[in-house]
Enzyme design. Sequence first.
Site, PDB file in Angstrom:
ATOM      1  N   SER A  74      41.538 119.045 138.775  1.00 52.95           N
ATOM      2  CA  SER A  74      40.289 119.520 139.719  1.00 52.95           C
ATOM      3  C   SER A  74      39.637 118.201 140.233  1.00 52.95           C
ATOM      4  CB  SER A  74      40.285 120.148 138.472  1.00 52.95           C
ATOM      5  OG  SER A  74      39.065 119.998 137.566  1.00 52.95           O
TER       6      SER A  74
ATOM      7  N   ASP B 176      42.945 108.832 141.066  1.00 55.67           N
ATOM      8  CA  ASP B 176      43.256 109.907 139.853  1.00 55.67           C
ATOM      9  C   ASP B 176      42.453 110.243 139.195  1.00 55.67           C
ATOM     10  OD1 ASP B 176      45.008 112.354 138.743  1.00 55.67           O
ATOM     11  OD2 ASP B 176      46.882 110.420 138.150  1.00 55.67           O
TER      12      ASP B 176
ATOM     13  N   GLU C 190      52.536 110.678 138.634  1.00 53.93           N
ATOM     14  CA  GLU C 190      50.910 110.204 138.309  1.00 53.93           C
ATOM     15  C   GLU C 190      51.290 109.186 137.576  1.00 53.93           C
ATOM     16  OE1 GLU C 190      48.250 114.241 137.457  1.00 53.93           O
ATOM     17  OE2 GLU C 190      48.391 112.703 135.982  1.00 53.93           O
TER      18      GLU C 190
ATOM     19  N   LYS D 195      34.820 113.012 129.967  1.00 51.01           N
ATOM     20  CA  LYS D 195      36.069 112.037 129.838  1.00 51.01           C
ATOM     21  C   LYS D 195      36.164 110.750 128.899  1.00 51.01           C
ATOM     22  CE  LYS D 195      38.375 115.666 132.173  1.00 51.01           C
ATOM     23  NZ  LYS D 195      38.750 115.541 133.336  1.00 51.01           N
TER      24      LYS D 195
END
Length: 229
Positions: free
Chosen positions: A29, A82, A104, A122
């Site tokens: 997202s 990313d 990734e 995070k």
Amino acid sequence: MAGNLKYDAALAAFGEVKSGMKLGIGTGSTAEEFVKVLVQAVSEGLEIVGVPTSERTKELCIAGNVPLTTLDETPELDLVIDGADEIDPKMRLIKGGGGAHLREKIVAKAGKKMIVIADESKIVDTLGTFPLPIEVTQFGSKATMLAIEAVAKSLDLSGELKFREKDGQIFVTDEGHYIIDASFGRISKPEELAQALVALPGVVEHGLFIDIAKIAYVASSEGVKIIKQ
Ligand code: 5RP
């Protein structure tokens, strides 16, 4: 609001994108917020070429007319942007919440620089609250799960190991593998775990990103902080 924070981080990191760059484009997202910024910039004349890290990101880029290439055509990238599921103080990451960590990691390693974009939720002291995604071959996946359990035990790690599911079915990655989500709780020695996991034959790739990202744009209600390793 978390949605806006993701956009804030993406917009701030976009400041590192220069015309002519070959870009790795992440999944999830937060990366999708970055794609939105990119779509707008391309419509205003920015010239870049992107390598998407998942089929989902590829679709979004195509829909937004972002020029794409493949890693086979363009094996060296200037910059990779990313998201992440967790970021620790040494900029070690857990990734793969979106199931794309294999591509990734390949893309991140092909980049001269990887930038992580995230909201402050995070940031963690110790990796492991977020279940560690481990991509495994379909063949022998239960035996691989047992082997992962044994390796974890040898490193004093325990917790539930679960095959990821989506819509009631076992989840299959873009590369055709399964994902085992390992709820270890605290991973105090991520390097050791990473080494032990890649040594297992059925493990294709795990979501620990160590010594890959050097910079993170982390958004909070106070603004976007740039963290450098
Ligand atoms: C996908 C990833 C994502 O970057 C990670 O899961 C973060 O996702 P989000 O930005 O949706 O929180 O690793 O494989």
